[in-house]
Design an enzyme around this catalytic site. Sequence first.
Site, PDB file in Angstrom:
ATOM      1  N   LYS A 203      -4.342 -10.610 -43.405  1.00 52.47           N
ATOM      2  CA  LYS A 203      -3.276 -10.165 -43.708  1.00 52.47           C
ATOM      3  C   LYS A 203      -2.556 -10.541 -44.919  1.00 52.47           C
ATOM      4  O   LYS A 203      -2.748 -11.880 -45.443  1.00 52.47           O
ATOM      5  CB  LYS A 203      -2.261 -10.904 -42.576  1.00 52.47           C
TER       6      LYS A 203
ATOM      7  N   GLU B 205       6.423  -9.385 -22.826  1.00 51.68           N
ATOM      8  CA  GLU B 205       7.908  -9.578 -22.361  1.00 51.68           C
ATOM      9  C   GLU B 205       7.889  -9.531 -20.788  1.00 51.68           C
ATOM     10  O   GLU B 205       8.926 -10.365 -20.397  1.00 51.68           O
ATOM     11  CB  GLU B 205       8.617  -8.339 -22.832  1.00 51.68           C
TER      12      GLU B 205
ATOM     13  N   ARG C  97      11.162  -3.764 -22.005  1.00 55.36           N
ATOM     14  CA  ARG C  97       9.982  -3.581 -21.660  1.00 55.36           C
ATOM     15  C   ARG C  97       9.760  -4.411 -20.343  1.00 55.36           C
ATOM     16  O   ARG C  97       8.783  -4.553 -19.525  1.00 55.36           O
ATOM     17  CB  ARG C  97       8.793  -4.085 -22.711  1.00 55.36           C
TER      18      ARG C  97
END
Length: 630
Positions: free
Chosen positions: A280, A367, A395
Amino acid sequence: MDLLSIQNPSFLKKMTNQQLEQLSEEIRHFLIEKLSKTGGHIGPNLGVVELTIALHKCFDSPQDKIIWDVGHQSYVHKILTGRAKDFDTLRQYKGLCGFPKRSESEHDVWETGHSSTSLSAAMGMAIARDLKKEKSYIVPVIGDGALTGGMALEALNHIGHEKKDIIVILNDNEMSIAPNVGALHNILGRLRTAGKYNWVKDELEYLLKKIPAVGGKLASTAERLKDSLKYLLVSGMFFEELGFTYLGPVDGHSFEDLLENIQYAKKVKGPVLLHVLTKKGKGYHPAENDKRGTWHGTGPYKIETGDIIKPVNAPPAWSKLVSDTVQKLARKDDRIVAITPAMPVGSKLEEFAKEFPDRMYDVGIAEQHAATMAAGLATQGMKPYLAIYSTFLQRAYDQVVHDICRQNLNVFIGIDRAGLVGADGETHQGVYDIAFLRHLPNIVLMMPKDENEGQHMVYTALNYDDGPIAMRFPRGNGYGVPLDDQLKEIPIGSWNVLKEGNEAVILTFGTTIPMALEASHLLEKQGISVKVVNARFIKPMDEALLTEILEQQLPILTIEEAVLQGGFGSAVLEFAQEKGYHNAVIQRMGIPDRFIEHGSVKELLREVGLTVDHIVDKILTMTPKKQKRA
């Protein structure tokens, strides 16, 4: 190469690896320069430059479906599909979206702002392809962080069972928004260290075939030996046991490795998982060395130093105000536990984690699990604080209904990024939480007018023992108001009058209070006296004060930075109807019945008609006699 002239990815087919490497450098330079002005998700995109180029070289988009699970990782994809010329408008009002958008390009075959959806979408597309007897490759690209989401695991299970031809690209950069957590992350870690696994496995199978199969007993023994050695070679053959052909790990920055393995994956029947290792932020030192997740997504920055350009002397962020107050209270109450679904940085819980490592849980992109885990804690007398963005709380809706509210458990939900969030656009606007929470039995829902009231609400929430309680707060910084030294409880369901008036009433809360007050002062100059009420408790409402207002037969205007359908204004209308105030004049202002795209919050508020001028005009239409006299 002139990136602005790219129309579609077909030009990649004739390029050599050396030319592809040069293109990668040009794209990285382009992204670093453009995002320094607009801001955006630079770290994730710098990490997938080679991978994206390789995918578009090997597949024929849009006939072949490249599905980006991590939607903010699609910038390189946008460049290769003819949108480089639009990058000056990235994430800006009416400009280029920061996520895949089907209306923007035929190459964007799936829209996503929430992670862990690509595999389910891919399965749907694969089934449709097969039913229609079409020929195409289905290629979902999912990150290692997103793979911890329950929905992704459900899809993996189904894909493996159905044996559909799907090539899953697992982009493993070991670093999502926050450090990944969980057993699956550990499995991937072991797989990363077993780079020669596939070569050894193939050699092993070749040697075992040389064993003379004298009777079934020896053949079955050889098969068990193969399995035993397979598990010995790589601890946890997770994907192969799910029915996938596992390829990798592959160097995600080597075109030679990428192209060779993608071409191999295309020849394999059934589901394939290609495990690609990327870095990344690759190519930009500040992003490469980011350990906190700062470079996951940023505002504008200085290219030379990597310094993020921020307002000078800005007040503290709302997230920090809330987490600091929770941390302060946790020093006196060891029942307080903080939970976040992969957002410790965004929710500003890093300091809490340092001081209370045993009472801080980042559960990853999960979640639903976070909400029910909070409920489980509450059954044992603990005081869980669930820090979650409004858009991600969607969610966990069933868990809030079934596990938290139905059992009337003492869970404090901190609803971060409530209201319009701006540049991230329609997938992230936190405008639905009032509508999907207000109708739930047992829950208390509130929103403070400023930081001082905010810290008192946190105190109120963590001292509340009668069930679930949620506090909404916006993205960004507070107003810089002084904070009381002594925390105090706010009576549940109480409103307070911020400005007196006797000809109309504005009921509002949170971010829309300043514009309501300004509008009331402008109306005062026109001879119209407007009361402004801080309706800080959305549920339960202050029925005594609301009844008093209705008895006075004053026109009422409700304002909310949230959807009108099922919102706060709807609650006021319902109350008036139920109590028999059928002649009450009640008008509502809020978010209309459509998805709100990206842009600055100020631009979006103007678009939906939530401004001081709109409020003034609305009150004038509600007080026609005063308007004529004026």
